[in-house]
Scaffold this active site. Structure first.
Site, PDB file in Angstrom:
ATOM      1  N   GLY A 125       0.909  -1.190   0.231  1.00  0.00           N
ATOM      2  CA  GLY A 125      -0.074  -0.161   0.030  1.00  0.00           C
ATOM      3  C   GLY A 125       0.798   1.342  -0.008  1.00  0.00           C
ATOM      4  N   ASP A 127       1.917   4.690  -1.422  1.00  0.00           N
ATOM      5  CA  ASP A 127       1.581   5.445  -2.486  1.00  0.00           C
ATOM      6  C   ASP A 127       2.002   6.769  -2.442  1.00  0.00           C
ATOM      7  OD1 ASP A 127       0.757   6.518   0.232  1.00  0.00           O
ATOM      8  OD2 ASP A 127      -1.431   6.147   0.127  1.00  0.00           O
ATOM      9  N   ASP A 284      13.447   2.028 -19.069  1.00  0.00           N
ATOM     10  CA  ASP A 284      13.721   0.484 -18.836  1.00  0.00           C
ATOM     11  C   ASP A 284      14.328  -0.061 -20.065  1.00  0.00           C
ATOM     12  OD1 ASP A 284      13.296  -1.773 -17.205  1.00  0.00           O
ATOM     13  OD2 ASP A 284      11.876  -2.392 -18.571  1.00  0.00           O
ATOM     14  N   GLU A 313      18.625   2.673 -19.076  1.00  0.00           N
ATOM     15  CA  GLU A 313      19.339   1.651 -18.379  1.00  0.00           C
ATOM     16  C   GLU A 313      19.926   0.889 -19.421  1.00  0.00           C
ATOM     17  OE1 GLU A 313      17.748  -2.543 -16.242  1.00  0.00           O
ATOM     18  OE2 GLU A 313      16.163  -1.544 -17.522  1.00  0.00           O
ATOM     19  N   ASP A 387      16.735  -4.267  -9.128  1.00  0.00           N
ATOM     20  CA  ASP A 387      17.109  -5.484  -9.889  1.00  0.00           C
ATOM     21  C   ASP A 387      18.356  -6.326  -9.318  1.00  0.00           C
ATOM     22  OD1 ASP A 387      15.208  -5.196 -11.985  1.00  0.00           O
ATOM     23  OD2 ASP A 387      16.274  -3.751 -13.234  1.00  0.00           O
TER      24      ASP A 387
END
Length: 561
Positions: A125, A127, A284, A313, A387
């Site tokens: 949750g 936010d 990305d 990236e 990652d």
């Protein structure tokens, strides 16, 4: 030519009219005859003996272009939105198939369901309003830029399977919350950049709609769908290209004109979020985006907001990267402003764990030599991301290579390993904060979070259980960085790299700062260059008798008096 008692020096001036990558060595005719000087690494040349092929230096020639000045000298803070802070604000229109967790800080779900799938559908949750509430904390850390992992509607907690680029995910809030976050951050001198995931979408999306969640006619449902030409079907509808073989992530044909218009058009997705308050994008898998798409995106981004950041990236040296069967031109002026700096990350972590000073300096000097200066100054210098294994775990824990998730879930640092990890992490952060580029903190690293690979590196920020001593260290390093102009655009000057110790200088027209990092398990006494023999310690001990003592696995930062 200048001739000394035992040396000759030559100056060569050339003019190169076209952008590109050039490789060179030196052929000469001198008093001692003909010969060649070839590159042997670390920018050093040596006489070729004729027994090996010549190795060249690289010269990166770019067009004239500027990169965003607002990022230079700053600090980036990366946030995985679901796990940073939950404001408690009620959420609307949340899909019923999501598991909402009430155990903030619990272990993320990682085991397959009865069908053998890992759904990533448990949410803690975090936010946008929760991020806004913590802006004063980030300001104290010296943060000037927040990089948000994906915030667009998507049906997994990582949100890399975009369902609708035009909407904020309902668990994160709405457009009003996003605007409020950007405005509040701007008042504190903090910019927001978004994760642009444009190489693939989710199969459960407006565009593909494999699960029929949306009223739209998706590419999976009909070959006549307006989105059908965005995807490549080998056999409609079940055999299609997907990202790294994950069928939940159908690949997009970025070359398609309608897709490029959708993302890069005057009223496209990129422009929409920039106009709403974002200050740029981290792309990305940028090396999986074709040139035509990157060219269009750069134009769109700079048109919508001229000082916006476009960061890619790319895990290797981005100046000489090959993909799509060609040498890429990311940093020649028409595509990216800069990239995530994985070569620096590997060099820092390797040195702080293993102590090979020579290998560290070689990796750093190669990037400094190859990257255009304006790109170098805004590189994202991370030592951990969503990652990768958490930095403290990477520095002190057992390797997780070839280990499954069950093993990773049960292995935590011991008390002694954690203490060792903190010591090494401080050394790593000192290097991260003082090398060329912009340091990036992965949320929670500064609080002492540990964890192996996804999803264990994506735990909740431990509010109320932070490592306060480590946070204060980050604040101090942030203050040193902010107060010294050399870390904005200053030159990088290597000094030494041997016996587990590295030293380098950052300097500009105003000042000069020397960093000496000792990875040994014992104290050392480092003999200083004359100009720093009476320097002032910004961190560590002051010099005495033309040298400085540096504790085991520690560092000093000296300002030239």
């Amino acid at each position: 030519m200048q001739t000394g008692e035992d040396s000759e020096s030559y100056t060569v001036t050339i003019s190169i009219p076209n952008c590109g990558l050039y490789f060179y060595h030196f052929d000469f005719l001198g008093a001692f005859g003909r010969g060649s000087v070839t590159h042997i690494g670390d920018g050093i040349g040596a006489f070729a003996d004729g027994t090996k092929p010549l190795t060249d230096w690289q010269l990166t020639v770019t067009k004239r272009f500027d990169t965003p000045d607002w990022l230079k000298g700053g600090i980036i803070y990366q946030i995985f939105p679901d796990r940073f802070n939950n404001s408690g604000k009620p959420k609307k229109d949340v899909p019923e198939d999501r598991i909402i967790r009430s155990d903030w800080g619990g272990e993320p779900y990682f085991r397959p369901d009865k069908n053998g799938e890992v759904l990533n559908n448990d949410y803690f949750g975090g936010d946008l309003e929760g991020i806004r509430e913590k802006l004063p904390y980030l300001k104290e850390m010296g943060v000037t830029c927040i990089y948000l992992n994906p915030i667009f509607e998507a049906h997994s907690n990582h949100r890399y399977n975009t369902a609708d680029y035009s909407k904020i995910d309902p668990l994160l809030g709405d457009e009003k919350d996003f605007k409020n976050l950007c405005k509040s951050a701007e008042k504190l001198g903090i910019k927001i950049i978004l994760d642009g995931v444009f190489s693939h979408t989710g199969d459960d999306s407006v565009y593909f709609n494999k699960k029929g969640r949306y009223d739209s006619v998706g590419a999976y449902q009909s070959e006549n769908s307006e989105y059908a030409k965005w995807y490549k079907f080998e056999h409609f509808p079940d055999k299609y290209d997907s990202w790294w073989g994950f069928k939940t992530l159908p690949e997009v044909k970025e070359e398609d004109r309608s897709y490029r218009e959708f993302i890069c058009g005057e009223n496209g997705i990129a422009a929409k979020w920039l106009k709403m308050g974002a200050s740029g994008f981290r792309l990305d898998v940028a090396d999986e985006l074709p040139d035509i798409f990157l060219d269009d995106l750069k134009i769109a981004v700079k048109k919508a907001k001229p000082d916006a950041l476009l960061l890619g990236e790319v895990w290797e040296d981005a100046t000489n990267k090959f993909s799509y069967g060609v040498r890429r031109r990311y940093l020649l002026g028409d595509q990216l402003d800069s990239v995530m700096n994985y070569p620096f990350a590997e060099a820092i972590l390797d040195f702080c764990r293993m102590g090979n000073a020579e290998r560290f300096m070689s990796a750093v000097t190669e990037i400094v030599e190859n990257y255009p200066k304006q790109c170098l100054d805004v590189m994202m210098n991370h030592i951990g991301t969503h990652d990768t294994v958490r930095a403290i775990t990477r520095l002190a824990g057992e390797s997780s290579e070839y280990r499954d998730r069950e093993w990773q879930s049960t292995h935590k640092l011991s008390f002694l390993e954690y203490a060792q990890g903190i010591e090494r992490l401080k050394l790593a952060v000192a290097l991260q904060y003082t090398l060329p580029g912009v340091p990036s903190i992965y949320y929670g690293d500064e609080a002492g979070l540990q964890g192996y690979r996804d999803p264990f590196n994506r735990g909740c920020y431990p509010w109320g259980n932070e490592n306060r001593e480590l946070i204060e260290f980050y604040k101090l390093l942030g203050k040193i960085r902010t107060e010294n102009s050399v870390f904005k655009e200053g030159k990088f000057v290597p000094v030494s790299a041997s016996l587990g110790c590295v030293a380098y200088i950052r300097e500009d027209a105003k000042s000069s700062v020397m960093i000496i990092a000792n990875r040994n398990v014992h104290e050392i006494n480092y003999v200083l260059p004359e100009e720093f023999s009476k320097g002032t310690a910004l961190y560590g001990e002051n010099p005495e008798n033309n040298s400085v003592n540096i504790s085991a696995c520690s560092f000093v930062i000296l300002s030239k008096r």
